[in-house]
Motif scaffolding. Structure first.
Motif, short mmCIF file in Angstrom:
data_model
loop_
_atom_site.label_atom_id
_atom_site.label_comp_id
_atom_site.label_asym_id
_atom_site.label_seq_id
_atom_site.Cartn_x
_atom_site.Cartn_y
_atom_site.Cartn_z
N HIS A 82 0.82 -1.22 0.00
CA HIS A 82 0.00 0.00 0.00
C HIS A 82 0.85 1.27 0.00
N ASP A 93 6.64 2.03 5.57
CA ASP A 93 5.47 1.18 5.78
C ASP A 93 4.61 1.20 4.51
N GLY A 94 4.48 0.08 3.86
CA GLY A 94 3.70 0.00 2.62
C GLY A 94 4.52 0.41 1.42
N GLU A 128 -4.28 1.60 5.82
CA GLU A 128 -4.17 1.95 7.25
C GLU A 128 -5.53 2.30 7.86
N HIS A 193 7.25 -6.23 2.97
CA HIS A 193 6.91 -5.20 3.96
C HIS A 193 8.05 -5.09 4.96
N GLN A 196 8.48 -3.88 11.07
CA GLN A 196 7.79 -2.99 12.01
C GLN A 196 7.96 -3.43 13.46
N HIS A 360 -2.02 -6.45 7.19
CA HIS A 360 -1.50 -6.21 5.84
C HIS A 360 -2.56 -6.60 4.82
MN MN Z 1 1.77 -1.43 6.09
#
Ligand code: MN
Ligand code: GLV
Ligand code: MN
Length: 412
Positions: A82, A93-94, A128, A193, A196, A360
């Motif tokens: 994303h 992130d994404g 998100e 990804h 995190q 995800h």
């Molecule tokens: Mn993400």
């Protein structure tokens, strides 16, 4: 060869499309920043010779044809992630997975590879749920899980519905159903990804192969008490909505801790009205996010919170709740995991299998196609914050692994 300079440029350029420059990446769906980011993605897809299109949800695709025009091999393999962000989030992130998709398209061209399957490179939006409150939107639309009614009901902080925002953006929200793809129409989905979390960095491991993704249930709760004068209303005559909300927030935290086994519960957003120092809070709205590897645990926690909310009615409060997201825990595809493992070994990188505590698009895609995920290390485990970081060399390793995996899935 995956080119570190190219992926650095992609990440750095994408990070410029933010409404909070200098304070992390804030890229909400159907905003100016969304527009700029998608234009950049489309431009890079065009440069890579992909056939670029958007589906009815606004997800961006770049398609590269394969050699087989009929049968099972004419079904596309999808790669991507994303490109929206949380408020004041990071650059990876994404976006890391979208950049992986762009880079793989370029490398396929440079190496003159013609796959048998078509490959669709994908950039999802509103994963998100930062703007409209219910995430995984692009993938859920592909699954056929988003209705016009839902688009009308989901509103942002300014009261703009998703339905309206999409229309203003140039999308025909009434046609959301057309984004649906049938079960069996996607040969595989592979998402790179950032982890995190701290595990890969801490253990000095290059690649995470995701075994499973936690289930997520998200709710919005509204407690309505009575807004009164903070100076003249005695303590025993108040209906303070924030005090009740505070008890429930602590309860969410306690229930998740008691459940253990990686279960987490978070209240991350709260609105207090009227919101003045000298007025007893009359109305409080807050979110509840519960995650667990077990559906029963997720449900048990919510049921206890719900009982707590219902009990407020006996104390003279009005209280409501609504579900915003409900996704079951998923196990990812064993065959593709094995291909990832083989690719990682071939490249000489270290790996470990792990669970994902973050949600995800892969968890939705897994219900319509064989799906897998590759994690790359996150510096200090930080994510959903401006400090989020992955070294470009580490990201490049992950992209190489996805590249190898794609070729294996294609040949299967
Ligand atoms: Mn993400
Ligand atoms: C997305 O990052 C989520 O885990 O909610
Ligand atoms: Mn995220």
């Amino acid at each position: 060869m995956v080119n570190v300079e190219r992926i650095k440029k992609d990440i750095e350029t994408m990070a410029e499309f933010t409404s909070t420059p200098g304070e992390g990446v804030t890229r909400l769906s159907f905003s100016d920043d969304d527009r700029k980011a998608r234009e950049y993605i489309k431009e890079e897809m065009n440069k890579a010779g992909l056939k670029v299109y958007e589906d009815a949800a606004g997800t961006v695709f770049g398609r590269r044809e394969g050699s087989k025009k009929r049968g099972k091999k004419a079904i596309p393999i999808m790669i991507g992630s994303h490109f929206d962000s949380v408020p004041h989030g990071g650059a990876f992130d994404g976006t890391a997975g979208v950049v992986a998709a762009l880079e793989i398209a370029r490398v396929l061209n440079e190496e003159g590879i013609v796959t048998e399957h078509p490959v669709e490179f994908v950039a999802f939006i509103e994963e998100e749920g930062s703007r409209f409150g219910s995430g995984l939107y692009g993938s859920r639309a592909i699954k056929g899980d988003v209705s016009v009614e839902q688009l009308k009901a989901a509103v942002d902080d300014k009261g703009i519905s998703m339905y309206e925002a999409m229309k203003s953006f140039g999308l025909d929200s009434a046609k959301i159903g057309e984004a649906k793809r049938e079960q069996g129409s996607i040969a595989a989905f592979i998402e790179l990804h950032i982890e995190q979390g701290p595990i890969l960095e801490h253990e000095g491991i290059d690649i995470g192969i995701v075994d499973s993704i936690v289930g997520i249930s998200e709710y919005e709760v509204e407690i309505i008490g009575s807004p009164d004068h903070a100076g003249t209303t005695p303590m025993d005559l108040r209906h303070d909505a924030l005090v009740e909300a505070a008890d429930l927030i602590i309860y969410v935290n306690e229930l998740a801790k008691t459940a253990g086994e990686g279960t987490v519960g978070t209240v991350g957003k709260i609105r207090v009205e009227p919101g003045a120092a000298n007025v007893v809070p009359g109305r409080v709205t807050f979110t509840v996010d519960i995650r667990s590897g077990e559906q029963e645990t997720m449900d048990e926690i919510w049921n206890k919170i719900r009982e707590g909310i219902e009990a407020l009615k006996e104390k003279g409060f009005d209280a409501n709740y609504s579900n915003r997201l409900y996704v079951l825990p998923v196990k990812l595809d064993e065959d593709i995991k094995k291909f990832i493992e083989d690719g990682t070994q071939k490249l000489g990188y270290s790996y470990k299998r792990m669970a994902s505590g973050a949600g995800h698009d892969a968890m939705v895609m897994a219900s319509i196609a064989p799906t897998a995920m590759v994690f790359v290390p996150s510096k200090n485990g930080k994510s959903h914050c401006p400090e989020e970081w992955t070294d470009y060399e580490d990201l490049a390793k992950g992209i190489e692994v996805v590249f190898e995996t794609l070729l294996s899935v294609d040949k299967k």
